[in-house]
Design a protein around this motif. Structure first.
Motif, mmCIF file in Angstrom:
data_model
loop_
_atom_site.group_PDB
_atom_site.id
_atom_site.type_symbol
_atom_site.label_atom_id
_atom_site.label_comp_id
_atom_site.label_asym_id
_atom_site.label_seq_id
_atom_site.Cartn_x
_atom_site.Cartn_y
_atom_site.Cartn_z
ATOM 1 N N PRO A 23 -3.857 -6.652 11.364
ATOM 2 C CA PRO A 23 -3.101 -5.593 12.044
ATOM 3 C C PRO A 23 -2.782 -5.945 13.495
ATOM 4 O O PRO A 23 -3.606 -6.518 14.209
ATOM 5 N N ILE A 24 -1.577 -5.588 13.896
ATOM 6 C CA ILE A 24 -1.144 -5.693 15.288
ATOM 7 C C ILE A 24 -1.046 -4.279 15.860
ATOM 8 O O ILE A 24 -1.562 -4.005 16.939
ATOM 9 N N LEU A 25 -0.412 -3.380 15.113
ATOM 10 C CA LEU A 25 -0.306 -1.967 15.484
ATOM 11 C C LEU A 25 -0.596 -1.112 14.259
ATOM 12 O O LEU A 25 -0.129 -1.416 13.163
ATOM 13 N N THR A 26 -1.343 -0.038 14.441
ATOM 14 C CA THR A 26 -1.564 0.932 13.360
ATOM 15 C C THR A 26 -1.311 2.333 13.908
ATOM 16 O O THR A 26 -1.708 2.652 15.028
ATOM 17 N N GLU A 27 -0.631 3.129 13.102
ATOM 18 C CA GLU A 27 -0.302 4.507 13.493
ATOM 19 C C GLU A 27 0.224 4.554 14.927
ATOM 20 O O GLU A 27 -0.194 5.382 15.732
ATOM 21 N N GLU A 56 5.127 -8.284 9.669
ATOM 22 C CA GLU A 56 5.724 -7.305 8.763
ATOM 23 C C GLU A 56 5.469 -5.882 9.215
ATOM 24 O O GLU A 56 4.423 -5.566 9.777
ATOM 25 N N LEU A 57 6.436 -5.044 8.905
ATOM 26 C CA LEU A 57 6.317 -3.609 9.044
ATOM 27 C C LEU A 57 6.017 -3.072 7.654
ATOM 28 O O LEU A 57 6.750 -3.363 6.703
ATOM 29 N N ILE A 58 4.931 -2.332 7.530
ATOM 30 C CA ILE A 58 4.521 -1.799 6.228
ATOM 31 C C ILE A 58 4.431 -0.280 6.335
ATOM 32 O O ILE A 58 3.832 0.259 7.271
ATOM 33 N N ASP A 59 5.051 0.396 5.377
ATOM 34 C CA ASP A 59 4.993 1.848 5.310
ATOM 35 C C ASP A 59 4.352 2.226 3.983
ATOM 36 O O ASP A 59 4.792 1.767 2.932
ATOM 37 N N PHE A 60 3.310 3.037 4.038
ATOM 38 C CA PHE A 60 2.586 3.442 2.837
ATOM 39 C C PHE A 60 3.081 4.802 2.362
ATOM 40 O O PHE A 60 3.287 5.712 3.168
ATOM 41 N N LYS A 61 3.263 4.921 1.054
ATOM 42 C CA LYS A 61 3.727 6.162 0.448
ATOM 43 C C LYS A 61 2.810 6.536 -0.715
ATOM 44 O O LYS A 61 2.321 5.664 -1.439
ATOM 45 N N THR A 62 2.614 7.833 -0.904
ATOM 46 C CA THR A 62 1.826 8.309 -2.044
ATOM 47 C C THR A 62 2.705 9.065 -3.034
ATOM 48 O O THR A 62 2.212 9.859 -3.824
ATOM 49 N N SER A 63 3.972 8.783 -3.024
ATOM 50 C CA SER A 63 4.899 9.440 -3.944
ATOM 51 C C SER A 63 4.898 8.729 -5.296
ATOM 52 O O SER A 63 4.311 7.668 -5.455
ATOM 53 N N SER A 64 5.610 9.306 -6.239
ATOM 54 C CA SER A 64 5.650 8.729 -7.588
ATOM 55 C C SER A 64 6.701 7.637 -7.739
ATOM 56 O O SER A 64 6.736 6.948 -8.746
ATOM 57 N N GLY A 65 7.560 7.476 -6.736
ATOM 58 C CA GLY A 65 8.613 6.465 -6.841
ATOM 59 C C GLY A 65 9.053 5.990 -5.472
ATOM 60 O O GLY A 65 8.485 6.370 -4.453
ATOM 61 N N PHE A 66 10.085 5.159 -5.483
ATOM 62 C CA PHE A 66 10.707 4.704 -4.256
ATOM 63 C C PHE A 66 12.037 5.447 -4.110
ATOM 64 O O PHE A 66 12.784 5.562 -5.072
ATOM 65 N N TYR A 67 12.313 5.922 -2.900
ATOM 66 C CA TYR A 67 13.510 6.720 -2.671
ATOM 67 C C TYR A 67 14.278 6.177 -1.470
ATOM 68 O O TYR A 67 13.702 5.530 -0.587
ATOM 69 N N ASN A 84 11.585 -2.123 21.083
ATOM 70 C CA ASN A 84 10.426 -2.190 21.982
ATOM 71 C C ASN A 84 9.851 -3.604 22.098
ATOM 72 O O ASN A 84 8.730 -3.791 22.549
ATOM 73 N N GLY A 85 10.631 -4.605 21.670
ATOM 74 C CA GLY A 85 10.269 -5.996 21.925
ATOM 75 C C GLY A 85 9.439 -6.702 20.868
ATOM 76 O O GLY A 85 8.965 -7.810 21.097
ATOM 77 N N TYR A 86 9.267 -6.093 19.706
ATOM 78 C CA TYR A 86 8.498 -6.718 18.629
ATOM 79 C C TYR A 86 9.442 -7.442 17.661
ATOM 80 O O TYR A 86 10.567 -7.012 17.451
#
Length: 132
Positions: A23-27, A56-67, A84-86
């Motif tokens: 991790p580099i940044l979290t929340e 990488e930028l990672i986004d976590f989802k708890t849904s039933s699909g991808f939208y 912001n320079g990343y």
């Protein structure tokens, strides 16, 4: 609900075990002075895939699909990071289904988020019009 949350956490740990994640940044909350919006991204990290490292930028989802909204959101987060320079080499949405009958996580990566960035900017413009 506790069983569902525990199951999503189990899938998260399976996902972590798949990659070498540093991790580099979290929340992290970031703002865009240029477009006048902000957001809190889930994870920006260095990930090893095979023998190669990627930021990488990672986004976590708890849904039933991808939208499409998932991809518009990650496109907006990608812009926040770059503004912001990343450096963002890859973006991925990881689905951690809370359904206990689903025994693995799922991932989606798009080669281009350009149309979703346009979609986000249009949604942002509509939201700003509502403020008038």
């Amino acid at each position: 609900q506790i069983v569902q949350a525990e199951h999503s956490m189990t899938l998260f740990h399976k996902w972590l075990a798949t990659y070498n994640v540093r991790p580099i940044l979290t929340e992290k909350h970031l703002v865009s002075p240029r477009y006048c919006y902000g957001g809190t991204l889930d994870l920006y990290a260095t990930i090893t895939i095979g023998k190669q490292d990627f930021t990488e930028l990672i986004d976590f989802k708890t849904s039933s699909g991808f939208y499409s909204t998932h991809f518009a959101q990650i496109a907006a987060y990608r812009n926040l990071l770059t503004e912001n320079g990343y450096v963002v080499e890859n973006c991925r949405v990881v689905k951690l289904a809370p359904d206990p009958t689903v025994d693995s996580f799922a991932e989606a990566q798009l080669l281009s988020l350009d149309k979703y960035w346009i979609l986000f900017r249009h949604c942002l413009a509509i939201w700003k019009l509502k403020l008038l």
